[in-house]
Design a protein around this motif. Structure first.
Motif, PDB file in Angstrom:
ATOM      1  N   THR A 186       0.833  -1.205   0.000  1.00 36.24           N
ATOM      2  CA  THR A 186       0.000   0.000   0.000  1.00 36.24           C
ATOM      3  C   THR A 186       0.865   1.250   0.000  1.00 36.24           C
ATOM      4  OG1 THR A 186      -1.771  -1.140   1.187  1.00 36.24           O
ATOM      5  CG2 THR A 186      -1.789   1.269   1.234  1.00 36.24           C
ATOM      6  N   GLU A 187       1.918   1.245   0.836  1.00 30.90           N
ATOM      7  CA  GLU A 187       2.833   2.386   0.876  1.00 30.90           C
ATOM      8  C   GLU A 187       3.543   2.556  -0.460  1.00 30.90           C
ATOM      9  OE1 GLU A 187       4.704   2.864   5.203  1.00 30.90           O
ATOM     10  OE2 GLU A 187       4.804   0.793   4.491  1.00 30.90           O
ATOM     11  N   GLN A 188       3.939   1.449  -1.069  1.00 34.81           N
ATOM     12  CA  GLN A 188       4.631   1.523  -2.349  1.00 34.81           C
ATOM     13  C   GLN A 188       3.694   2.043  -3.443  1.00 34.81           C
ATOM     14  OE1 GLN A 188       7.566  -1.394  -3.385  1.00 34.81           O
ATOM     15  NE2 GLN A 188       7.234  -2.542  -1.493  1.00 34.81           N
ATOM     16  N   LYS A 189       2.442   1.627  -3.376  1.00 37.21           N
ATOM     17  CA  LYS A 189       1.465   2.102  -4.364  1.00 37.21           C
ATOM     18  C   LYS A 189       1.248   3.606  -4.224  1.00 37.21           C
ATOM     19  CE  LYS A 189      -3.175   1.093  -6.107  1.00 37.21           C
ATOM     20  NZ  LYS A 189      -4.351   0.208  -5.980  1.00 37.21           N
ATOM     21  N   ASP A 190       1.168   4.076  -2.985  1.00 38.98           N
ATOM     22  CA  ASP A 190       0.976   5.517  -2.744  1.00 38.98           C
ATOM     23  C   ASP A 190       2.205   6.327  -3.156  1.00 38.98           C
ATOM     24  OD1 ASP A 190      -1.547   5.063  -1.782  1.00 38.98           O
ATOM     25  OD2 ASP A 190      -0.943   5.057   0.330  1.00 38.98           O
ATOM     26  N   ASP A 191       3.356   5.674  -3.171  1.00 38.55           N
ATOM     27  CA  ASP A 191       4.604   6.334  -3.553  1.00 38.55           C
ATOM     28  C   ASP A 191       4.993   5.887  -4.961  1.00 38.55           C
ATOM     29  OD1 ASP A 191       6.882   7.926  -3.259  1.00 38.55           O
ATOM     30  OD2 ASP A 191       8.068   6.251  -2.481  1.00 38.55           O
ATOM     31  N   ARG A 195      -0.582   3.037  -9.318  1.00 38.85           N
ATOM     32  CA  ARG A 195      -1.282   4.302  -9.078  1.00 38.85           C
ATOM     33  C   ARG A 195      -1.017   5.315 -10.186  1.00 38.85           C
ATOM     34  NH1 ARG A 195      -0.165   8.642  -4.306  1.00 38.85           N
ATOM     35  NH2 ARG A 195      -2.162   9.703  -4.373  1.00 38.85           N
ATOM     36  N   SER A 196       0.183   5.284 -10.715  1.00 32.75           N
ATOM     37  CA  SER A 196       0.543   6.274 -11.737  1.00 32.75           C
ATOM     38  C   SER A 196       0.242   5.795 -13.152  1.00 32.75           C
ATOM     39  CB  SER A 196       2.040   6.596 -11.629  1.00 32.75           C
ATOM     40  OG  SER A 196       2.801   5.428 -11.911  1.00 32.75           O
ATOM     41  N   ARG A 214       4.289  -0.233  -7.497  1.00 35.48           N
ATOM     42  CA  ARG A 214       4.915   1.067  -7.798  1.00 35.48           C
ATOM     43  C   ARG A 214       4.312   1.742  -9.022  1.00 35.48           C
ATOM     44  NH1 ARG A 214       7.900   3.563  -3.768  1.00 35.48           N
ATOM     45  NH2 ARG A 214       9.126   1.997  -2.658  1.00 35.48           N
TER      46      ARG A 214
END
Length: 503
Positions: A273-278, A324-325, A321
């Motif tokens: 989740t943190e990696q997706k947000d970043d 999200r982008s 990673r």
């Protein structure tokens, strides 16, 4: 003599300098083999290259403040203009008790913040292993002969750098680390085609090969100061081992990457989740094959997707990673990734369901020789849509060759036909609409892959049905069936023998 006036270093002179440096280090009882000599040479070269780089910036930036302050800059204690050169115990005392602790303790302040943090990370695990201050002084004198601050010297430095990486790679196989050949790196970067302003990450950065190649690729598109500003901080990565991290930082420094954000640490520690947000726009990586992660790392992954096998964890991290982008990725994987079942199949299901795995490039034997003979593949996928069809391309060996070797490696020119077939580099299915099947390329509907239990180890239908061209899993399945038949025959014979004995 100032930086502008100092002459460049010829290749012949540079070769002689490095040879003399190595001969000096061989005499010191504190250095045992290349495992000690390469790190020693690396951190000294890093300080020299950083100082030359800063001298160059001081000439054109009136308000530039050096990352390292007096008296710890190379020019203050090692340069030709030092009023009282140190040697013997005076030099080792300064290096061990003042210089290295100061560099490791640097903290980011104002405009030099990120650069200081990088220096602190580089030197957090650096130790001076040379016992003789006199030999260390001789080594410093040799390194000071190298001039890093002209564009010509960047080409010259490539000889030093490649020499060090070669030494490092030649001993890397024992540690389970395999460095990606430059032609493979260049092809992967070219096909993803990073643009100005896009963030590029390598979560297993090593010595920075992918990141430097991506930086050089984008640099050809820069045509204004505004373009240059948009590249600031777009190079990102992780590397958890100190020696590759140091070499990677030096590599990026010498290529004038604009504030790269490469961290010394484990890219798998943050949750998905943190990696997706970043998230980032592009991931280019060759994660470790066959390694295992500690239990605390594995537990941060979702239930049903947990495995200690490093390459599977990295593949999940890459998906997070770029998700999200709506980004894109190119990843080197071993053959086992294609045919693995169980958790591997679950991860591939997620890949095909949530991402577009549009291309699998099957590399020929020996691409990673002499570091590993494991057959490898390149996965290219994009976020934002599920997979409908997977294109496979089997890169052929040059005519008359059975495999690549250390002395006859893969060349970038051998990707020419594949690059032409590919379509237009970059993101979007429309760039690859004109692909057609040929002797080396074929397409497989995703439904067929699902029916196979997410087995991607598919053979080329246009090639002869030989063991060399067949998937490993298929060969193993047939061997198992043959063994079963043999066992049944033996059991039948055994029963007959037993029956005869009773009669």
């Amino acid at each position: 003599m100032n930086a502008a006036a100092r002459p460049t270093t010829s290749r012949a002179e540079l070769t002689a300098v490095i040879k003399r440096a190595r001969n000096i280090m061989r005499k010191d009882p504190g250095l045992n083999g290349d495992a000690d000599r390469i790190p020693q040479l690396s951190w000294l070269l890093f300080l020299k290259s950083l100082d030359d780089h800063e001298k160059s910036r001081e000439l054109v930036e009136d308000d530039y403040r050096p990352v390292i302050d007096e008296p710890f800059r190379w020019r203050d204690w090692a340069g030709p203009d030092v009023s009282k050169p140190r040697t013997g115990e005076s030099l080792t005392g300064f290096v061990n008790n003042e210089l290295l602790p100061h560099l490791a303790g640097l903290r980011g302040l104002a405009r030099q913040g990120r650069e200081r943090d990088v220096v602190a990370q580089v030197f957090s695990d650096v130790h001076n292993r040379m016992l003789s201050g006199y030999l260390l002084a001789e080594l410093v004198e040799q390194i000071d002969r190298v001039n890093f601050n002209s564009s010509d010297d960047l080409h010259t430095m490539a000889l030093v750098y490649e020499s060090m990486l070669k030494e490092m790679r030649d001993s890397a196989g024992d540690a389970g680390e395999f460095y990606t050949p430059r032609p493979v790196v260049r092809f992967m970067v070219d096909m993803l085609d990073p643009q100005i302003g896009e963030t590029v990450m390598d979560p297993a950065a090593g010595t920075g090969g992918f990141l430097v190649e991506a930086h050089e690729h984008v640099k050809t598109k820069v045509s204004s100061v505004q373009d240059r500003e948009r590249t600031r901080g777009t190079i990102r990565g992780f590397e958890k081992k100190p020696q590759p991290f140091l070499l990677g930082q030096m590599n990026l420094l010498l290529h004038n990457a604009h504030e790269p954000a490469v961290v010394r640490g484990n890219a798998l520690l943050p949750s998905l989740t943190e990696q997706k947000d970043d998230g980032v726009d592009i991931v280019l990586t060759n994660p470790p094959f066959g390694g295992e992660e500690e239990a605390s790392v594995v537990k941060s992954f979702p239930v049903g997707m947990r495995t200690s096998e490093t390459s599977w964890l990295f593949l999940q991290a890459v998906m997070a990673r770029i998700d999200r982008s709506r980004g894109r990725a190119a990843v080197v994987v071993p053959n086992s990734t294609l045919f693995d079942k169980g958790i591997g199949a679950a991860i591939k299901k997620k890949l095909l369901t949530e991402f577009d795995l549009h291309t699998v490039v099957r590399l020929p034997n020996g691409v990673f020789e002499p570091y590993t003979a494991i057959p490898s593949n390149l996965l290219f996928f994009e976020a934002g849509r599920p997979t409908r069809d997977v294109w496979f391309y089997e890169l052929p060996l040059p005519e008359g060759r059975k495999k690549y070797t250390k002395t006859k490696p893969l060349r970038y020119e051998e990707f020419a036909d594949l690059a032409t077939w590919w379509g237009s580099p970059g993101a979007g299915t429309e760039r690859r609409e004109d692909r057609t099947e040929n002797d080396h390329a074929w397409t497989v509907p995703v439904e067929q892959i699902v029916e196979r239990g997410y087995d991607l180890d598919l053979r080329n239908p246009h090639q002869a049905d030989s063991l060399e061209n067949r998937p490993v899993a298929e060969i193993l399945d047939e061997l198992v069936e043959v063994e079963k038949e043999i066992l049944e025959l033996l059991q039948g014979l055994r029963a007959e023998v037993g029956s005869g004995a009773r009669r």
